[in-house]
Design a protein around this motif. Structure first.
Motif, PDB file in Angstrom:
ATOM      1  N   GLN A   3      63.204  20.019  -1.511  1.00  0.00           N
ATOM      2  CA  GLN A   3      63.540  21.321  -0.952  1.00  0.00           C
ATOM      3  C   GLN A   3      64.661  21.071   0.047  1.00  0.00           C
ATOM      4  O   GLN A   3      64.582  20.145   0.847  1.00  0.00           O
ATOM      5  N   PRO A   4      65.717  21.882   0.006  1.00  0.00           N
ATOM      6  CA  PRO A   4      66.899  21.619   0.835  1.00  0.00           C
ATOM      7  C   PRO A   4      66.601  21.713   2.335  1.00  0.00           C
ATOM      8  O   PRO A   4      65.587  22.265   2.754  1.00  0.00           O
ATOM      9  N   ARG A   6      66.753  23.154   5.926  1.00  0.00           N
ATOM     10  CA  ARG A   6      66.841  24.506   6.466  1.00  0.00           C
ATOM     11  C   ARG A   6      66.680  24.416   7.976  1.00  0.00           C
ATOM     12  O   ARG A   6      66.037  23.513   8.498  1.00  0.00           O
ATOM     13  N   SER A   7      67.277  25.356   8.650  1.00  0.00           N
ATOM     14  CA  SER A   7      67.205  25.411  10.107  1.00  0.00           C
ATOM     15  C   SER A   7      65.907  26.102  10.507  1.00  0.00           C
ATOM     16  O   SER A   7      65.612  27.202  10.044  1.00  0.00           O
ATOM     17  N   THR A   8      65.133  25.436  11.355  1.00  0.00           N
ATOM     18  CA  THR A   8      63.872  26.003  11.843  1.00  0.00           C
ATOM     19  C   THR A   8      63.820  25.850  13.360  1.00  0.00           C
ATOM     20  O   THR A   8      64.680  25.191  13.960  1.00  0.00           O
ATOM     21  N   SER A   9      62.796  26.405  13.962  1.00  0.00           N
ATOM     22  CA  SER A   9      62.630  26.248  15.413  1.00  0.00           C
ATOM     23  C   SER A   9      62.266  24.811  15.776  1.00  0.00           C
ATOM     24  O   SER A   9      62.315  24.434  16.940  1.00  0.00           O
ATOM     25  N   HIS A  10      61.909  24.000  14.789  1.00  0.00           N
ATOM     26  CA  HIS A  10      61.566  22.587  15.016  1.00  0.00           C
ATOM     27  C   HIS A  10      62.683  21.646  14.569  1.00  0.00           C
ATOM     28  O   HIS A  10      62.441  20.454  14.368  1.00  0.00           O
ATOM     29  N   GLY A  11      63.873  22.157  14.370  1.00  0.00           N
ATOM     30  CA  GLY A  11      64.998  21.340  13.923  1.00  0.00           C
ATOM     31  C   GLY A  11      65.343  21.630  12.475  1.00  0.00           C
ATOM     32  O   GLY A  11      64.916  22.631  11.898  1.00  0.00           O
ATOM     33  N   LEU A  12      66.109  20.738  11.886  1.00  0.00           N
ATOM     34  CA  LEU A  12      66.512  20.868  10.492  1.00  0.00           C
ATOM     35  C   LEU A  12      65.493  20.109   9.653  1.00  0.00           C
ATOM     36  O   LEU A  12      65.256  18.926   9.883  1.00  0.00           O
ATOM     37  N   ARG A  15      62.110  18.890   2.660  1.00  0.00           N
ATOM     38  CA  ARG A  15      60.931  18.268   2.038  1.00  0.00           C
ATOM     39  C   ARG A  15      61.405  17.483   0.821  1.00  0.00           C
ATOM     40  O   ARG A  15      62.058  18.033  -0.066  1.00  0.00           O
ATOM     41  N   LEU A  16      61.071  16.196   0.816  1.00  0.00           N
ATOM     42  CA  LEU A  16      61.429  15.310  -0.287  1.00  0.00           C
ATOM     43  C   LEU A  16      60.176  14.586  -0.741  1.00  0.00           C
ATOM     44  O   LEU A  16      59.351  14.205   0.092  1.00  0.00           O
ATOM     45  N   ASP A  17      60.053  14.384  -2.042  1.00  0.00           N
ATOM     46  CA  ASP A  17      58.869  13.671  -2.504  1.00  0.00           C
ATOM     47  C   ASP A  17      59.034  12.169  -2.217  1.00  0.00           C
ATOM     48  O   ASP A  17      60.134  11.720  -1.873  1.00  0.00           O
ATOM     49  N   ASP A 107      57.545  12.785   6.212  1.00  0.00           N
ATOM     50  CA  ASP A 107      57.573  13.981   5.397  1.00  0.00           C
ATOM     51  C   ASP A 107      56.977  15.120   6.216  1.00  0.00           C
ATOM     52  O   ASP A 107      55.831  15.004   6.659  1.00  0.00           O
ATOM     53  N   PRO A 108      57.721  16.174   6.478  1.00  0.00           N
ATOM     54  CA  PRO A 108      59.085  16.399   6.022  1.00  0.00           C
ATOM     55  C   PRO A 108      60.091  15.584   6.837  1.00  0.00           C
ATOM     56  O   PRO A 108      59.780  15.103   7.920  1.00  0.00           O
TER      57      PRO A 108
END
Length: 193
Positions: A3-4, A6-12, A15-17, A107-108
């Protein structure tokens, strides 16, 4: 499946397997090995103290030449530039690659500030090495590699060029998602989606 970023309140966050994170870790480590394996240091203690390299020749490996380009078209200036910058440039790249390798242990994958910049530099260096190995020198070459990667089943890759094409596409996609997330994370007036 990845999963690419994304900007969140916890940083960028991306998710990668486990296989994708393992692949990235190996790629980062391979580029570190390239950068450290082709390096000579000066015997002069003063040069070592101030971070100068002795007589440094341009790397023979085309991928390393792409990571450590000439600073000038003038041979004397290029040699002087390399003498003053080779060591520090290698150290900066190795540091960013190692920090990126540590980031994919989780992860993530979660990045903030300098960590995001390091990760983008590391991905870009991997991408440059792959592009050199795949002879990507123009947008037509990039399209050829993209088409090759899209034409195969990822689980049924039968030759090194096809495998590198798939990896190049993955690294390019991940880098693009990181840069877009970084742009969205800029303070003040910036790009909105």
């Amino acid at each position: 499946m990845a999963q690419p970023f994304r900007s969140t309140s916890h940083g960028l966050i991306a998710r990668l397997d486990p296989q994708e994170r393992g692949l990235l870790r190996r790629l980062f480590e391979d580029v570190v090995t390239m950068l450290e394996g082709d390096h000579t240091t000066s015997e002069d203690p003063l040069e070592q103290l101030v971070g100068l390299s002795g007589d440094v020749e341009a790397p023979q490996d085309p991928a390393l030449r792409r990571l450590l380009p000439e600073g000038s078209t003038d041979p004397e200036r290029a040699e002087e530039f390399r003498r003053y910058t080779d060591r520090s440039l290698r150290e900066e790249k190795v540091g960013a690659l190692r920090r990126a390798a540590m980031a994919v242990e989780h992860d993530p994958v979660q990045l903030e500030g300098d960590g995001a910049v390091d990760f983008s530099r590391a991905l870009n260096d991997v991408r440059l090495v792959l592009a050199t190995r795949l002879h990507v020198e123009s947008s037509d070459d990039a399209r050829r590699i993209e088409e090759l990667a899209a034409s195969v089943d990822v689980n049924d890759v039968d030759n090194p060029e096809t495998y590198m094409s798939v990896v190049y596409g993955f690294v390019s996609w991940l880098l693009n998602s990181l840069v877009e997330a970084m742009l969205l994370d800029l303070p003040g007036d910036h790009i909105k989606r």
